[in-house]
Write an enzyme that holds these catalytic residues in place. Structure first.
Site, short mmCIF file in Angstrom:
data_model
loop_
_atom_site.label_atom_id
_atom_site.label_comp_id
_atom_site.label_asym_id
_atom_site.label_seq_id
_atom_site.Cartn_x
_atom_site.Cartn_y
_atom_site.Cartn_z
N ASP B 297 0.65 -1.14 0.07
CA ASP B 297 0.05 -0.31 0.05
C ASP B 297 0.80 1.30 -0.08
O ASP B 297 0.29 2.51 -0.05
CB ASP B 297 -0.76 0.22 1.20
CG ASP B 297 -2.34 -0.23 0.68
OD1 ASP B 297 -2.48 -0.76 -0.23
OD2 ASP B 297 -3.16 -0.29 1.58
N ASP B 346 5.31 -8.32 9.37
CA ASP B 346 6.68 -8.55 10.34
C ASP B 346 6.54 -9.86 11.10
O ASP B 346 7.10 -10.23 12.04
CB ASP B 346 6.69 -7.53 11.40
CG ASP B 346 5.67 -7.24 12.20
OD1 ASP B 346 4.45 -7.86 11.59
OD2 ASP B 346 5.55 -6.54 12.92
N ASP B 441 -10.53 -7.76 11.31
CA ASP B 441 -10.26 -9.33 11.53
C ASP B 441 -11.56 -9.78 12.33
O ASP B 441 -12.01 -10.94 11.80
CB ASP B 441 -8.96 -9.71 12.23
CG ASP B 441 -8.60 -8.49 13.19
OD1 ASP B 441 -9.49 -7.65 13.61
OD2 ASP B 441 -7.23 -8.27 13.62
#
Ligand SMILES: Nc1ncnc2c1ncn2[C@@H]1O[C@H](COP(=O)(O)OP(=O)(O)OP(=O)(O)O)[C@@H](O)[C@H]1O
Ligand SMILES: [Mg+2]
Lengths: 258, 826
Positions: B297, B346, B441
């Site tokens: 992005d 990460d 989520d």
């Protein structure tokens, strides 16, 4: 008595060096181990602490009809050692003819040795093709085919396989045979790639315990010492110790063949 | 899991012989303990005698009772001496028991007792079977009215204290026994104590009249009701974690599905993303069935080049609408794998990720989501600033190791944004990843569950990442979660709407309600001031009686929680975590509750470096304010004790104790706000791996790593003084059967401890290095600390210690600031 034959189709791959250092590693643990020089080159003694190649050895004893025990040595690493001895060209040919006529000759001689039941016998052989190799394969409980990760590895394996199938009259020998890689230098890309191929091709038959190329090995020979004494905790020592443990575990599990 | 399956599971656990008959449930739940099953042979229960003997044997083993037939040994172990570990037993203590023991053992034989139990059991079953419906109703009513009686019977202080003594003894008796049952008993005791306290609190402790007393009293009561609710919902959620095992895949990899790995990124450094991409590429899965995509992005050229060179897909879009959710949805439209695996940029996956987590999708066609824990290999703000790494479980441990696993029992485990697999077809049905809230989520999972899809939680760390590096970013992250969860609570409330089971509603509800803890925690932090400052009696009761009611409630809650979650969160730490966050999430949650559309997404920065240790004054302002209030309260309290309220000494003492506890929590919060110096840019992972070290002179050494990072290794070298700083070497690491070698330089040689920094690695070498380290299948498997359950008091001393540190730091910084007002350090 657990008999291990170290064999190869190529010369100079490190059979003698491995035999000597493996014997030292096993002997230092207080385990009965006999290093048998089964190669007329008669070099094993130099790796086991002798200053010169011994003149007397099992070959003379065999020709003169004496007992092998009389030619044996014992070194400070607790290794029992039987040198081949120096033979003149004529006697050697006669000796080899004798071997060709009787496939189980070595087997019987070893039987006569009456070595301790739990002892390990390491047989350093002459490279194939040779009558020595044939004899050794007949008695071995475990066959270690030593090879280096050289670009010709496919040919080496094919040749080795051919011998094993021929002599074992089928696949019986393959079941107690392993490939052992020596002089492995994983900083080289080619070596790494060959090892990957070998793993895929040989699967379980390729021993996970490979021996790295380590300057400590020739240094130790030059100093007339075992690698375990010359460079303890180095990579080569580590590898030999690992191999020794594996071999002892095998000996324990399988025991002597009937 | 379908309800039938769930009931079957519970029946199996409890040893209910015939799940269709209510009688056998009642028998198991209320009358007799479950029978033990022999491992591996399912469905066939042992005879009562053997089962009981085995259970006794297990308990004996755990408690260190050497002679099972000796009742004295049991009493000794349970009440007086803790199990085996502290076995060094002084002679004189034992001598006293010998005679008593002999006396008891002559009269009681556990064998006779076991026979009695088994006879009772058979009789019970017969009785239940012949009893019919009437009997069941009768038993149900009996249990119900007994409960009601226990909860509502008013007792005076002394009686209540004695009642507590009994339940406490019972709790002490069972808390060290192994198995699930003691945990359930502790929960029941805590539930009972909470209800009793609640009943008493509501019926007899509300201030009279409608003055200030009443007003503040009601505020406190509301905060307390919230905590009861969370406590009870928490018990429901964690009473029996499912501990699901991976399901095997078909033997032929040709039958395995195609998987697209999505790695969304926005503004993180390339260095961080690289390792993740290499990890994703090395996942063990047929190469033609695994596609890795970097979803950038940030639209950065360097990232495009990296993706091309690494051979992974690179997807960008024109805008950043809906942040991560929008990014994923955009990619979903462009790819066509049968499954997608999502990793935050990460979170480095290990090689085993797909092979271990895909199985359940193939077994259950209605499974739409599989989640695995978020594991962090660097210390989070708490662990770093309070130096509690490896001593106190990190903040997220409870959620990922227990709560999600507990949710899974009720088919309510939810998506956490990363380290998860999703099935695109169900996602399409719900319109892709949810974009209405900032916690896409959890909302996505909720929508999937409403549609009747199942979720799976696999409690095995199969990926790892960096923890948030500072308190500020920790708080930022929590603000986002809190805001998002409250948004969902408002716009798609799990209690309302269709498609969810009762327990799914409860689990979701708890997950969301939990984030409302800000205001109640602030109330608790300030409540004692109402009395100490203004002499308001917000609880209308005698101090002594209050203590006798509130103590059982607290003690049993602490004991039950120590039992069920002690391994994942030590006692009292939840209060510390809440105190740190309370102020910051109080406002966003309240705002989101009234205006759910408000607010934007903020990314937490990671992998940074705190060069100087500093005290974060900005972030500690609320703590200092609360600290000031409590300190003032404390001083006033001392004054009241000595001069003003001497007739109410008990009340003053009670409030002073409360203030002291608050001060401890705030001290720990201040400790976290002291940002410790962070020296390394690449975080190190402690792990022993065998390596070969190639020296320039041809010698090779076998040694072990002490830790690794993406920049280097430290080694435990067998010999000192062989290596020198500056020496160029090559080091080989193995991945499965393969060895890889990396060039490097010695940067530290302290005796046998060697530090090695890698030379500039080629991209290929970097990928190999990732495979040999972070992406190893066994990289995090030892991480599942087999810690003993946390002891209640140990948790308390841990927070006292942290508070002491916090105040020490505060004082130091304060003095420092006074001396050098313009110092950059403060
Ligand atoms: N792991 C090793 N690292 C370094 N050098 C090695 C290693 N193994 C063997 N060598 C060296 O290789 C050379 C050949 O070894 P060696 O004589 O043992 O081989 P061989 O198989 O017994 O040969 P031949 O077939 O002639 O009997 C020796 O100089 C030895 O020092
Ligand atoms: Mg030789």
């Amino acid at each position: 008595m657990y008999i291990v034959a170290l064999v190869s189709t190529q010369g100079g791959v490190g059979k003698t060096t491995i035999t000597a250092n493996l014997a030292a590693a096993i002997g230092k643990r207080g385990h009965a181990v006999l290093a048998l020089d089964w190669d007329p080159a008669n070099r094993l003694g130099l790796h086991l602490g002798l200053d010169q190649a011994p003149l007397q050895g099992l070959a003379q004893q065999s020709v003169s009809g004496g007992h092998w025990n009389e030619a044996a040595y014992h070194n400070s690493d607790n290794v029992d050692f039987l040198p081949f001895g120096q033979l003149c060209e004529e006697s050697r040919l006669a000796f080899e003819r004798l071997l060709c006529g009787d496939k189980l000759w070595l087997a019987r001689r070893l039987e006569e040795l009456e070595y301790p039941r739990n002892g390990v016998v390491l047989v350093d052989t002459m490279r194939a093709p040779s009558p020595y190799l044939t004899q050794a394969l007949q008695v071995a409980d475990r066959v270690l085919s030593v090879m280096t990760p050289a670009p010709t590895f496919q040919l080496d394996i094919e040749a080795m396989e051919k011998f094993l199938i021929e002599l074992g009259e089928g696949h019986s020998l393959l079941l107690r045979q392993n490939y052992l890689l020596n002089q492995v230098d994983t900083t080289r890309r080619l070596t790494r790639e060959i090892i990957t191929v070998l793993h895929a091709q040989l699967e379980q038959r390729l021993l996970r315990y490979m021996i790295h190329r380590d300057e400590a090995v020739p240094e130790a020979i030059a100093c007339n010492a075992s690698v375990a004494d010359h460079a303890p905790l180095g990579q080569a020592d580590h590898d030999f110790q690992g191999l020794a443990s594996w071999l002892l575990a095998q000996a324990d599990g399988e025991g002597p063949l009937p | 899991m379908k309800p039938g399956g769930l009931i079957g599971f519970l029946a199996g656990r409890l040893g209910v012989a015939d799940p269709a008959r209510i009688g056998s449930w009642l028998l198991r739940v209320f009358v007799l303990p479950p029978r033990m099953k022999q491992a591996g042979r399912q469905g066939e229960s042992l005879s009562g005698n053997v089962a009981i003997n085995r259970m006794i044997a297990v308990w004996a083993g755990a408690l260190g009772v050497n002679d099972m037939l000796d009742p004295g040994a049991w009493i000794l172990r349970i009440f007086i001496l803790p199990p085996a570990r502290e076995a060094g037993l002084t002679g004189w203590l034992q001598a006293g028991f010998v005679r008593a023991r002999r006396w008891v053992s002559e009269r009681f034989s556990p064998r006779r007792y076991a026979r009695l139990v088994s006879r009772l059991e058979t009789a019970g079953i017969e009785w239940m079977d012949t009893g019919g419906v009437a009997l069941r109703i009768f038993l149900g009513l009996l249990a119900g009215s007994f409960l009601l009686l226990v909860i509502t019977t008013p007792l005076n202080g002394g009686e209540q204290a004695r009642f507590f003594l009994v339940t406490w003894m019972l709790a002490l008796l069972v808390r060290r026994l192994p198995g699930d049952l003691p945990g359930v008993i502790l929960i029941m005791l805590s539930f009972l104590a909470a209800l009793r306290y609640g009943w008493w609190r509501i019926t007899s402790s509300i201030p009279q009249g409608f003055g200030m007393d009443w007003l503040f009293g009601m505020v406190l009561l509301a905060a307390e009701i919230y905590t009861w609710l969370i406590l009870v919902l928490g018990y429901v959620q964690t009473i029996m974690p499912l501990r699901r095992q991976p399901a095997p895949l078909p033997t032929d990899p040709g039958d395995w599905p195609t998987v697209d790995v999505f790695i969304p990124t926005y503004n993180e450094p390339l260095k961080v993303v690289k390792t993740t991409v290499y990890g994703a590429q090395s996942i063990d899965w047929p190469k033609d069935k695994l596609n890795v995509y970097l979803l950038d992005d940030g639209r950065r050229e360097a990232f495009r080049q990296f993706a091309e060179q690494a051979g992974v897909g690179y997807i960008i879009r024109k805008d950043n609408a809906h942040a991560k959710a929008g990014n994923l949805n955009h990619a979903l439209r462009l790819t066509k794998g049968e499954y997608i695996a999502v990793f935050d940029c990460d979170h480095i996956p290990t090689r085993a990720f797909l092979q271990l987590s895909m199985g359940w999708f193939l077994r259950d066609p209605h499974c739409a989501m599989a989640q695995t824990p978020h594991h962090f290999y660097s210390a989070d703000a708490f662990e770093r600033n309070l130096s509690t790494l490896y001593r106190v479980p990190s903040e997220n441990t409870l959620f990922y190791r227990l709560v999600q696993d507990g949710n899974d029992l009720w088919n309510a485990a939810f998506f956490c944004g990363s380290c998860a697999i999703l099935k695109p077809t169900p996602l399409e049905e719900i319109g892709g990843i949810a974009v209405e809230t900032v916690t896409e989520d959890a909302h996505t999972a909720l929508k999937l569950h409403r549609r009747g899809y199942n979720s799976v939680y696999l409690n095995i760390p199969l990926a790892a990442g960096l923890a948030t590096e500072s308190l500020a970013s920790h708080i930022g992250q929590w603000i986002r979660w809190a805001r998002g969860m409250v948004q969902i609570f408002r716009i798609d409330n799990p209690l309302l709407g269709r498609g969810l089971s009762f327990f799914q509603r409860l689990c979701y509800c708890n997950a969301m309600l939990y984030f409302f803890h800000g205001i109640p925690r602030l109330i608790f932090l300030l409540a004692p001031l109402a009395y100490l400052g203004f002499e308001l009696h917000i609880i209308h009761a005698e101090a002594k009686v209050l203590v006798f009611y509130v103590l059982p409630y607290l003690v049993h809650a602490i004991m039950a929680n120590a039992r069920i979650q002690g391994q994942y969160r030590h006692s009292f730490w939840a209060e510390v975590y809440e105190s740190v966050l309370a102020w910051y999430i109080a406002i966003p949650t309240t705002l989101a509750l009234f205006k759910p559309k408000l607010g934007k997404f903020n990314v937490t920065s990671k992998g940074g470096l705190t060069e100087l240790s500093f005290f974060d004054w900005a972030i500690s302002k609320p703590y200092l304010l609360l600290l000031g209030c409590n300190l003032l309260g404390f001083l006033l309290g001392i004054g009241r004790l000595l001069w003003w309220n001497t007739r109410e000494i008990n009340v003053v003492l009670l409030n002073l104790a409360w203030v002291l506890f608050n001060l401890t929590l705030l001290g720990a919060a201040l400790g976290v706000a002291t940002e410790a110096r962070q020296v390394r840019l690449s975080h190190r992972v402690a792990m022993r791996l065998p390596v070969s070290l190639y020296l320039p002179d041809g010698r090779v050494w076998a040694c072990w790593t002490l830790d690794y990072s993406s920049g280097g290794l430290s080694l435990d070298f067998p010999k000192a003084q062989v290596l020198e700083v500056g020496q160029k070497v090559a080091v080989s690491l193995s991945r499965g059967d393969q060895e890889f070698t990396f060039p490097g330089q010695i940067v530290l040689a302290q005796g046998k401890r060697i530090g090695l920094r890698f030379a500039d690695l080629s991209p290929q070498e970097e990928a190999w290095l990732t495979q040999c380290t972070f992406a190893r299948a066994d990289a995090w498997c030892n991480w599942v600390e087999n810690q003993p359950p946390g002891r209640e008091l140990a948790g308390f001393w841990e927070i006292v210690d942290s508070a002491r540190y916090g105040y020490g730091q505060l004082l130091r910084r304060f003095v420092h600031t006074l001396r050098a007002p313009r110092g950059h350090d403060g």
